[in-house]
Design a protein around this motif. Structure first.
Motif, short mmCIF file in Angstrom:
data_model
loop_
_atom_site.label_atom_id
_atom_site.label_comp_id
_atom_site.label_asym_id
_atom_site.label_seq_id
_atom_site.Cartn_x
_atom_site.Cartn_y
_atom_site.Cartn_z
N ALA A 1 0.58 -1.12 0.08
CA ALA A 1 0.07 -0.01 -0.05
C ALA A 1 1.03 1.50 0.04
N ALA A 2 2.16 1.35 0.87
CA ALA A 2 2.98 2.12 0.79
C ALA A 2 3.53 2.72 -0.34
N ALA A 3 4.13 1.75 -1.36
CA ALA A 3 4.61 2.05 -2.54
C ALA A 3 3.99 2.22 -3.60
N SER A 4 2.78 1.86 -3.55
CA SER A 4 1.24 2.51 -4.81
C SER A 4 0.91 3.88 -4.18
N PHE A 5 1.10 4.30 -2.60
CA PHE A 5 0.83 5.53 -2.37
C PHE A 5 1.81 6.13 -2.55
N TRP A 6 2.90 6.24 -2.38
CA TRP A 6 4.40 7.37 -2.72
C TRP A 6 4.68 7.38 -4.30
N LEU A 7 3.89 6.17 -5.16
CA LEU A 7 4.69 6.37 -6.55
C LEU A 7 3.85 7.00 -7.52
N VAL A 8 2.35 7.18 -6.83
CA VAL A 8 0.88 7.96 -7.40
C VAL A 8 1.17 9.39 -6.73
N TYR A 9 2.30 9.43 -5.46
CA TYR A 9 2.11 11.01 -5.05
C TYR A 9 2.78 11.74 -5.62
N GLU A 10 4.21 10.91 -5.55
CA GLU A 10 5.01 11.65 -6.91
C GLU A 10 4.78 12.13 -8.34
N TYR A 11 3.98 10.82 -9.19
CA TYR A 11 3.63 11.49 -10.42
C TYR A 11 2.96 12.31 -10.68
N ALA A 12 1.95 12.39 -9.28
CA ALA A 12 0.46 13.79 -9.19
C ALA A 12 0.84 14.63 -9.51
N LYS A 13 1.83 15.26 -8.36
CA LYS A 13 2.84 16.45 -8.03
C LYS A 13 2.91 17.66 -9.39
N PRO A 14 4.12 16.42 -10.07
CA PRO A 14 3.73 17.36 -11.32
C PRO A 14 3.30 18.61 -12.23
N PRO A 15 1.84 17.57 -12.21
CA PRO A 15 0.63 17.83 -13.56
C PRO A 15 -0.21 18.92 -13.18
N LEU A 16 -0.61 18.68 -11.56
CA LEU A 16 -0.94 19.30 -10.24
C LEU A 16 -0.19 20.86 -9.93
N TYR A 17 1.38 21.13 -10.21
CA TYR A 17 1.61 22.67 -10.14
C TYR A 17 1.10 22.44 -12.08
N ARG A 18 1.53 22.42 -12.96
CA ARG A 18 1.58 22.23 -14.37
C ARG A 18 0.51 23.52 -14.75
N LEU A 19 -0.77 22.55 -14.01
CA LEU A 19 -1.88 22.70 -13.78
C LEU A 19 -2.52 24.12 -13.04
N MET A 20 -1.82 24.21 -11.52
CA MET A 20 -1.95 25.76 -11.17
C MET A 20 -1.25 26.89 -11.34
N PHE A 21 -0.16 26.72 -11.65
CA PHE A 21 0.85 27.88 -12.13
C PHE A 21 1.82 27.54 -13.53
N GLY A 22 0.48 26.98 -14.02
CA GLY A 22 0.72 27.08 -16.00
C GLY A 22 2.35 27.23 -16.11
N PHE A 23 2.80 26.09 -15.66
CA PHE A 23 3.77 26.32 -16.81
C PHE A 23 4.73 24.39 -17.03
#
Length: 126
Positions: A1-23
């Motif tokens: 469970a922890a491995a799947s959480f951290w994998l998805v978490y780290e891959y989800a952050k860059p698209p969210l930063y791009r979505l919020m800050f437009g870069f």
């Protein structure tokens, strides 16, 4: 469970930063944009999403484990429990209790992610 959480978490952050800050930047640009996210909305969103995905991935295994532990004869094997669950309830049986699980794991993981990121930033400052 922890491995799947951290994998998805780290891959989800860059698209969210791009979505919020437009870069469309790279990892170093993301680190510089962390300062703009003072309310920690990106870790909150990524943590919520990762918690829900992790719970969804692990739910069938947890359902089988619970059935084995709750069996009346005490000697039930995992494969027997999988067969019985599939025959009696079909594929939907493996996801029994999904909605309450997602409703609890998403917010819990979101709050944990914000606390983790805050502690990480404080550790880097010192």
């Amino acid at each position: 469970a922890a491995a799947s959480f951290w994998l998805v978490y780290e891959y989800a952050k860059p698209p969210l930063y791009r979505l919020m800050f437009g870069f469309a930047g790279n990892r170093s640009r993301i680190d510089s944009y962390r300062e703009l996210d003072s309310f920690k909305l990106v870790p909150f969103g990524a943590g919520c999403f990762a918690g829900m995905v992790s719970a969804l991935v692990c739910l069938p295994l947890n359902t089988v484990r619970t059935r084995v532990q709750a069996s009346s004869d005490g000697s039930s094997r995992s494969l027997d429990a999988v067969r019985a669950l599939y025959v009696l309830e079909g594929p939907r049986g493996f996801f029994r209790g999904m909605v309450p699980k997602l409703m609890s794991c998403g917010p819990l993981a979101a709050i944990s992610s914000v606390i983790y990121e805050t502690c990480l930033e404080q550790a880097m400052v010192k």
